[in-house]
Design a protein around this motif. Structure first.
Motif, short mmCIF file in Angstrom:
data_model
loop_
_atom_site.label_atom_id
_atom_site.label_comp_id
_atom_site.label_asym_id
_atom_site.label_seq_id
_atom_site.Cartn_x
_atom_site.Cartn_y
_atom_site.Cartn_z
N THR A 221 0.83 -1.22 0.00
CA THR A 221 0.00 0.00 0.00
C THR A 221 0.86 1.26 0.00
O THR A 221 0.42 2.31 -0.47
CB THR A 221 -0.94 0.04 1.22
OG1 THR A 221 -0.17 0.06 2.42
CG2 THR A 221 -1.89 -1.14 1.23
N ALA B 130 1.07 2.73 -5.25
CA ALA B 130 0.54 1.36 -5.11
C ALA B 130 -0.20 0.93 -6.36
O ALA B 130 -0.78 1.75 -7.08
CB ALA B 130 -0.41 1.29 -3.91
N ALA C 153 -3.15 -3.86 -3.92
CA ALA C 153 -3.30 -3.35 -2.55
C ALA C 153 -4.69 -3.67 -2.01
O ALA C 153 -4.83 -4.14 -0.87
CB ALA C 153 -3.06 -1.84 -2.54
#
Ligand code: GLU
Ligand code: MG
Length: 431
Positions: free
Chosen positions: A269, A328, A333
């Motif tokens: 992330t 990301a 993610a």
């Protein structure tokens, strides 16, 4: 363009005449598996699981087609997102969109729930001559016109259901919100928002950057993912008015799962060398791994509902994962957030104590009571945390992880000898 949002979160692909699009829906376009290992700065990571061998197809999902035709003298922005598949159409488990689909299927199979999500993006426009107008001011919006109006019009044409745009706190910083949508569509929409915003800026002779930190002492650009879980009757399973923060037991378990796996999740992330400069105290960027009640310093936050809007409050209710940024892959993610939350539900984890104060004013002992652990201080530590988190590591197909690790090593090598200011400038050129 038959396009693919890859592990670096960039949209790459191949373009065909629009008239042949219907054929391409069936057959796709050729793709090289090792393209998966191209880092955000350009170089292809070596070694990677495929090298020069093998072939894939980018198979477009026609529901994702974006067509924005707002400008004179330039072709419309026209692209569609794809799954990367084997040449016989079989799913390729290293494709982030496929990986997300599997995570959502498992969530549905085990809980009967469907994910609704929206990604809220912050970004900066390049500086221009003249004074910088103040945060959130009408002046800051008007001086950039027709930027904000064009973003809203372009997102509407793109089918991305825009909700709001505002000049944010930082100099030349903006935030754009789109409405929540189901499952894969939410991650698709995140990819679309970035491309559409970049295109609007480009058409105005400017540049939009979603890099997490334009300069080390400046204001960060976050990506905040708002999540709710719906049952078959459309009820929000995260909501329970009688529980603390109105977060249901199931919602508490989901949040606890995300927090339990947070150190390793950060590798996906907050996956750049400079992401960790943003995740520091007093940036409202989620430097603390705790469940915040209306508290912007926490990695997971229970978002406010507006009673005055009336109606069923559960329809507004959502939790937000804040420790994400624009480097990301939205699909990868989101898939891992879902898998972590699902593991929390499966393990019947208790709702963490809600943190409603500034965590930076609490002692280590007090923080521990809220379940807050120190987070990885850099990407290398977050990547090491993946190897130490047997659950999370087990969710990743080996090829996907081997590629990702190598990709990140290549990316880190590109900025290793740079000062923080130089590294921020380097990311701002590409993200
Ligand atoms: N800019 C902050 C971040 O880096 C978020 C500020 C806000 O709460 O909107 O995440
Ligand atoms: Mg914001």
């Amino acid at each position: 363009m038959i396009a693919y949002c890859d592990l670096a979160g960039l949209v790459r692909g191949r373009s065909v005449p629009a008239a042949t699009f219907d054929d391409r829906i069936r057959s796709g376009v050729g793709w090289v598996p090792a393209n998966q290992a191209i880092c955000c700065f350009g170089p292809l990571a070596e070694p990677n699981p495929w090298g020069s061998v093998g072939d894939r197809r980018l198979l477009p999902d026609p529901a994702t087609r974006v067509q924005v035709d707002l400008w004179e003298g330039v072709s419309p922005l026209d692209f569609v997102l794809s799954d990367a598949v084997h040449t016989d159409g079989a799913p390729w488990d290293a494709c982030p969109r496929t990986f997300l689909r599997h995570a959502l299927d498992d969530l549905r199979a085990e809980t009967g729930l469907r994910l609704m999500a929206s990604f809220e993006h912050e970004f900066v426009l390049d500086a221009r001559d003249g004074p910088i107008e103040g945060p959130f001011t009408l002046a800051a919006q008007r001086v950039a016109e027709p930027f904000a109006g064009d973003v809203m019009a372009a997102l509407r044409q793109a089918g991305a259901d825009p909700e709001m745009i505002l000049p944010e706190y930082g100099p030349n910083q903006w935030e754009v919100l789109v409405r929540p949508t189901e499952g894969i569509g939410a991650a698709d929409r995140a990819a679309v928002v970035k491309e559409v915003v970049r295109e609007v800026a480009r058409r105005l002779g400017r540049r939009a950057s979603f890099s997490p930190l334009p300069d080390p002492d400046g204001i960060g650009n976050g990506v905040h993912v708002h999540i709710s879980l719906l049952d078959d009757e459309g009820r929000n399973a995260l909501y329970d008015a009688v529980q603390p923060g109105a977060l249901s037991q199931l919602g508490g378990a989901f949040a606890a799962g995300m927090l339990r796996h947070l150190p390793a999740l950060l590798a996906f992330t907050a996956p750049s060398a400079i992401s960790y400069l943003r995740l520091t105290p007093h940036r409202w960027s989620a430097g603390t791994g705790a469940l915040g009640y209306r508290n912007r310093e926490c990695a997971v936050r229970i978002c406010p509902v507006a009673e005055l809007a009336g109606g069923d409050l559960s329809r507004q209710f959502n939790i937000e994962s804040r420790a994400m940024d624009g480097t990301a892959s939205p699909h990868l993610a989101l898939a891992l957030l879902v898998r972590a939350g699902l593991a929390g539900i499966r393990g019947k984890l208790e709702t963490p104590l809600l943190l409603d104060r500034d965590p930076n004013e609490l002692s280590a002992g007090e923080l521990a009571a809220f379940g807050a652990r120190p987070l990885p201080a850099d990407l290398e530590s977050a990547l090491a945390a993946v190897e130490e988190d047997a659950f999370l590591r087990g969710w990743l197909p080996d090829d996907l992880w081997d590629c990702y690790r190598s990709l990140k090593a290549t990316e880190l090598a590109e900025v290793r000898d740079l000062t923080p200011a130089e590294a921020c400038a380097r990311y701002a050129e590409v993200i």
